[in-house]
Design a protein around this motif. Structure first.
Motif, mmCIF file in Angstrom:
data_model
loop_
_atom_site.group_PDB
_atom_site.id
_atom_site.type_symbol
_atom_site.label_atom_id
_atom_site.label_comp_id
_atom_site.label_asym_id
_atom_site.label_seq_id
_atom_site.Cartn_x
_atom_site.Cartn_y
_atom_site.Cartn_z
ATOM 1 N N VAL A 119 21.812 5.685 -27.056
ATOM 2 C CA VAL A 119 21.897 4.418 -26.329
ATOM 3 C C VAL A 119 22.577 4.613 -24.972
ATOM 4 O O VAL A 119 22.119 4.102 -23.939
ATOM 5 N N LEU A 120 23.683 5.376 -24.969
ATOM 6 C CA LEU A 120 24.397 5.625 -23.713
ATOM 7 C C LEU A 120 23.515 6.366 -22.701
ATOM 8 O O LEU A 120 23.599 6.113 -21.495
ATOM 9 N N GLN A 121 22.682 7.282 -23.205
ATOM 10 C CA GLN A 121 21.784 8.009 -22.310
ATOM 11 C C GLN A 121 20.782 7.061 -21.670
ATOM 12 O O GLN A 121 20.485 7.156 -20.469
ATOM 13 N N VAL A 122 20.257 6.138 -22.456
ATOM 14 C CA VAL A 122 19.311 5.154 -21.912
ATOM 15 C C VAL A 122 20.009 4.268 -20.881
ATOM 16 O O VAL A 122 19.463 3.979 -19.808
ATOM 17 N N ILE A 123 21.243 3.843 -21.210
ATOM 18 C CA ILE A 123 21.989 3.012 -20.260
ATOM 19 C C ILE A 123 22.181 3.758 -18.944
ATOM 20 O O ILE A 123 21.961 3.214 -17.857
ATOM 21 N N ASP A 124 22.600 5.015 -19.054
ATOM 22 C CA ASP A 124 22.844 5.820 -17.857
ATOM 23 C C ASP A 124 21.582 5.975 -17.026
ATOM 24 O O ASP A 124 21.588 5.754 -15.802
ATOM 25 N N ASP A 125 20.478 6.335 -17.667
ATOM 26 C CA ASP A 125 19.217 6.522 -16.941
ATOM 27 C C ASP A 125 18.724 5.217 -16.330
ATOM 28 O O ASP A 125 18.282 5.176 -15.174
ATOM 29 N N ALA A 126 18.806 4.140 -17.120
ATOM 30 C CA ALA A 126 18.259 2.863 -16.666
ATOM 31 C C ALA A 126 19.059 2.293 -15.500
ATOM 32 O O ALA A 126 18.495 1.840 -14.493
ATOM 33 N N VAL A 127 20.406 2.314 -15.621
ATOM 34 C CA VAL A 127 21.232 1.732 -14.561
ATOM 35 C C VAL A 127 21.103 2.552 -13.275
ATOM 36 O O VAL A 127 21.031 1.997 -12.173
ATOM 37 N N ALA A 128 21.061 3.886 -13.406
ATOM 38 C CA ALA A 128 20.896 4.727 -12.223
ATOM 39 C C ALA A 128 19.555 4.454 -11.544
ATOM 40 O O ALA A 128 19.463 4.350 -10.314
ATOM 41 N N THR A 129 18.508 4.320 -12.344
ATOM 42 C CA THR A 129 17.177 4.045 -11.801
ATOM 43 C C THR A 129 17.120 2.655 -11.191
ATOM 44 O O THR A 129 16.517 2.440 -10.130
ATOM 45 N N LEU A 130 17.758 1.691 -11.859
ATOM 46 C CA LEU A 130 17.831 0.318 -11.339
ATOM 47 C C LEU A 130 18.508 0.296 -9.974
ATOM 48 O O LEU A 130 18.008 -0.323 -9.024
ATOM 49 N N ALA A 131 19.658 0.998 -9.876
ATOM 50 C CA ALA A 131 20.401 1.025 -8.612
ATOM 51 C C ALA A 131 19.596 1.706 -7.511
ATOM 52 O O ALA A 131 19.636 1.292 -6.349
#
Length: 415
Positions: A119-131
């Motif tokens: 879950v943390l990996q998805v959060i990290d990837d998603a937020v970085a991509t979002l930003a």
């Protein structure tokens, strides 16, 4: 069923989520509230990605992350702050973890640790991509705004565009074209420095000091252009009135001289005029003032068009002023060293009220040299600078010479 189990609220199982995604909908709604009612649609498929990662350990595909990046761009285009969008995603992740199905929550410690890591990996990837998507969109929006700003200022300064269209285009920039405006120009000594830094510095200073956001700062032909209302009040609340020109020019120079490049700056301020065509008129006056200040070797860094009106009057009848300069001052070209030292001496003599000692200080020569030059001028031209009857003719000729940039440039042909 134990008493503990009976008291515990039952969370959805994997089968439940397959049949009904209502719990994810509730998570999304709660995250939206946490972030200040940011639209739920900006989550896209982020929550199912988190749920899949927790239950199966699946990592998001590139296409799924591309979709998140597109949502970041969409948030920027909607004017939502980056902080609120990131808060939406983090709050959604926190709420989802609290509401995960029992099939995940009941695993052994290692399984739960693996689910959390996924879950943390998805959060990290998603937020970085979002930003990243948000930042790209913001850069595009800034470039687009700069283009619109540049096109608007060009049309305003030209003064020959469609009035209705200009009013509509000026509205997003906060410009009220019904007000009385003035234009000020800032010329760097060399190449224009970092324009973004200069524009930002000027906008911040003008908004803070003049207390009015009806201001536009842009660049044109290597100059910084400031369009400001002329009826602005001073920081103390009193009408700026006649001193508005001086206030704006001094404010611009005070701010620009702090920049690491571009010094020394020359500021020229046009007179206030009403309406759309008044903006173009003020701009032309400011440009003329810049040119005249350079030709006249004005020592002050801030010049106002109203102070140079005499030169506009002289140049309206250019053939007459050319004839005057030629008839009165052209004989000075026969002097050793040419006409320029003698013309400069005359200008300083008139500027200091006809005081030889002050003239000497002004042009950095001895009083004896000033006296000699004045006598030489009398001999060559027949006009005596110390004679009040001759002084007006000589001073008008000197003003005309500087306006025509003579003797550095040849006199224009009049025939």
């Amino acid at each position: 069923m134990s008493n503990d189990g009976a008291r515990r609220t039952r969370r959805p199982t994997t089968a439940d989520t397959d049949a009904d995604g209502r719990w994810l909908t509730d998570v999304a709604a709660g995250a939206s509230r946490d972030a200040g009612n940011v639209p739920v649609a900006l989550l896209g498929d982020y929550l199912p990605l988190l749920a899949d990662a927790a239950i199966t350990g699946r990592k998001p595909k590139r296409t799924e992350l591309d979709a998140v990046e597109a949502l970041g761009r969409k948030a920027a285009e909607q004017g939502i702050s980056a902080g609120r969008v990131v808060q939406l995603y983090l709050s959604a992740a926190r709420r989802l973890w609290q509401e995960l199905p029992d099939v995940v929550r009941s695993r052994d410690r290692e399984a739960v640790r693996a689910a959390a890591a996924a879950v943390l990996q998805v959060i990290d990837d998603a937020v970085a991509t979002l930003a990243e998507g948000y930042a790209v969109a913001r850069r595009d929006l800034v470039r687009h705004e700069e283009t619109l700003r540049r096109e608007l200022i060009d049309d305003l300064l030209r003064g020959d565009s469609d009035l209705g269209g200009l009013v509509e285009r000026a509205e997003p920039f906060g410009l009220d074209l019904a007000r009385v405006h003035q234009v000020a120009l800032a010329a760097p000594s060399r190449r224009l420095p970092d324009t973004d830094t200069a524009i930002t510095a000027l906008e911040a200073a003008i908004f803070d000091r003049l207390g009015d956001r009806d201001v536009l700062v842009a660049t044109k032909d290597g100059l910084l252009v400031v369009l400001a209302p002329a009826d602005t009040t001073s920081p103390h609340g009193t009408p700026a009135g006649h001193d508005t020109n001086d206030n704006l020019g001094r404010l611009m120079h005070d701010q620009l001289r702090r920049l690491p490049r571009g010094r020394p700056w020359r500021i020229a301020v046009g007179r206030p005029h009403p309406g759309l065509y008044g903006i173009a008129r003020s701009y032309e006056e400011a440009r003329e003032a810049l040119t005249m200040a350079s030709r006249l070797r004005v020592p002050t860094p801030v010049v106002n068009a109203r102070d140079l009106l005499i030169y506009r009057v002289l140049l309206r009848d250019q053939p007459a002023i050319v004839e005057l300069v030629h008839a009165v001052l052209h004989p000075l070209t026969r002097a050793r060293g040419g006409a320029e030292p003698l013309v400069a001496t005359l200008q300083a003599y008139f500027d200091t009220g006809g005081v030889a000692t002050e003239t000497a200080k002004h042009i950095h020569v001895s009083v004896r040299a000033v006296t000699y030059r004045l006598e030489r001028i009398h001999t060559l031209t027949g006009y005596d600078p110390t004679d009040p009857a001759h002084r007006f003719t000589l001073q008008a000729a000197v003003l005309g010479a500087r306006a025509l940039d003579w003797p550095d440039q040849p006199l224009p042909a009049t025939g």
